[in-house]
Design an enzyme around this catalytic site. Structure first.
Site, PDB file in Angstrom:
ATOM      1  N   GLU A  97      -7.845  -6.448  -4.144  1.00 29.48           N
ATOM      2  CA  GLU A  97      -7.183  -5.295  -4.754  1.00 29.48           C
ATOM      3  C   GLU A  97      -6.754  -5.604  -6.182  1.00 29.48           C
ATOM      4  O   GLU A  97      -6.864  -4.752  -7.073  1.00 29.48           O
ATOM      5  CB  GLU A  97      -5.967  -4.900  -3.915  1.00 29.48           C
ATOM      6  CG  GLU A  97      -5.206  -3.708  -4.482  1.00 29.48           C
ATOM      7  CD  GLU A  97      -3.931  -3.396  -3.733  1.00 29.48           C
ATOM      8  OE1 GLU A  97      -3.219  -2.452  -4.134  1.00 29.48           O
ATOM      9  OE2 GLU A  97      -3.621  -4.105  -2.740  1.00 29.48           O
ATOM     10  N   GLU A 108      -2.903   5.339  -4.952  1.00 25.29           N
ATOM     11  CA  GLU A 108      -3.728   4.545  -4.043  1.00 25.29           C
ATOM     12  C   GLU A 108      -5.117   5.176  -4.098  1.00 25.29           C
ATOM     13  O   GLU A 108      -5.345   6.261  -3.571  1.00 25.29           O
ATOM     14  CB  GLU A 108      -3.167   4.593  -2.622  1.00 25.29           C
ATOM     15  CG  GLU A 108      -1.763   4.033  -2.476  1.00 25.29           C
ATOM     16  CD  GLU A 108      -1.726   2.514  -2.378  1.00 25.29           C
ATOM     17  OE1 GLU A 108      -2.801   1.874  -2.497  1.00 25.29           O
ATOM     18  OE2 GLU A 108      -0.632   1.967  -2.186  1.00 25.29           O
TER      19      GLU A 108
END
Length: 318
Positions: free
Chosen positions: A144, A281
């Site tokens: 990530e 997100e």
């Protein structure tokens, strides 16, 4: 970003009831949502899952949600995460000249090497939480933290082309962190006109789509979000609308009741902000279909453009 850490209480991320802003978002982006349905029907370039190209990450052992990425996963040969982030000449003359945007790439590629530092508790107003976390990764090890830096650098290029001054909380130039309270403070001290924290989720397989996280009304300790609530909601709704339209991705099917918007009171980066700020997100790294998008450099460029257009719309006020 679904893992125990500074910016998540997993029990608070599922199935929120729709709020008044649902109507606002519906009014804002009906065409974008229709566009997504058409996109799904005809298929995106490169295949039915919308992946523009194969994963750019190297093969690696599957990592459980929240596990530390391997060193190989953060330094893979051929990784294009740093390409958009080279030296820039500064903001150009453009419609956003004089505007300051703070971009917060979530986590840090080297956090996993500094567990003592990132596990230190910091005050986020409502309670104390860990300074930072490692973030999540795809099954094949694409971290990530690599994703967030790549999208952030692409976003910086797009905003600077519009004349904005863009400041980062970290640019892969720190050994770890910064802590979530410092991330908020960087935006505050820059007197940012808008701030955004970029993430990708680590939800269960089958959970797909993006969501934008808005600050809740918090007034506790050092946290007081009340002055930024209206502007932050406006910023978040605009980003959600443009993200749908540009990327073709759907709002999350597991939070937000289909609006692409979620309100949270447990995020230090939002609680401590004194400037309009949201999190995004961009997708779920633990789902193979979303992972195919997140690991595509072409899709990441679309993600950056979707975010950029929402910020530009917000700063233009139109």
């Amino acid at each position: 970003m679904s893992y125990p850490g500074p910016d998540l209480d997993p029990s608070k991320t599922r199935r929120r009831r729709p709020r008044a802003r649902t109507v606002a978002l519906a009014a804002l982006v009906p065409g974008a949502l229709v566009g997504w349905l058409v996109y799904q029907a005809v298929g995106a370039p490169g295949g039915p899952d919308g992946a523009a190209e194969p994963s750019s990450s190297t093969a690696g052992a599957p990592a459980p949600t929240g596990s530390a990425p391997t060193a190989a996963s953060t330094t893979a040969a051929g990784d294009d995460a740093k390409k958009p982030g080279g030296a820039t000449a500064g903001p150009a003359d453009g419609p956003l000249r004089g505007k300051v945007v703070v971009v917060d790439p979530g986590h840090n590629p080297d956090n996993f090497q500094h567990t003592a530092e990132i596990n230190r508790k910091v005050d986020i107003g409502t309670n104390w939480k860990e300074c930072d976390t490692t973030g999540t990764s795809t099954d094949d090890g694409y971290a990530e933290a690599r994703f967030t830096l790549d999208v952030a650098r692409r976003l910086r290029t797009l905003l600077e082309e519009q004349g904005a001054t863009v400041r980062f909380t970290q640019d892969g130039d720190r050994p770890w962190g910064p802590c979530v309270d410092e991330r908020a403070r960087i935006g505050n001290e820059a007197h940012a006109d808008a701030a955004i924290s970029i993430h990708a989720d680590g939800a269960p397989v089958g959970d797909r789509g993006f969501h934008v996280i808005l600050p809740a009304s918090v007034h506790s300790g050092a946290a007081d979000t009340r002055p930024i609530l209206t502007a932050s909601t406006d910023l978040g709704e605009r980003i959600a609308g443009t993200f749908v339209r540009v990327t073709g991705s759907a709002p999350a099917n597991y939070v937000g009741d289909g609006t692409g918007l979620v309100t949270r009171e447990d995020l230090g980066g939002l609680n401590l902000s004194t400037v309009p700020k949201v999190f995004i997100e961009c997708g779920n790294m633990r789902d193979s279909k979303d992972a195919a998008l997140l690991t595509s450099s072409g899709w990441r460029q679309k993600a950056a453009r979707g975010i950029s257009e929402g910020i530009v719309s917000f700063l233009h006020g139109s």
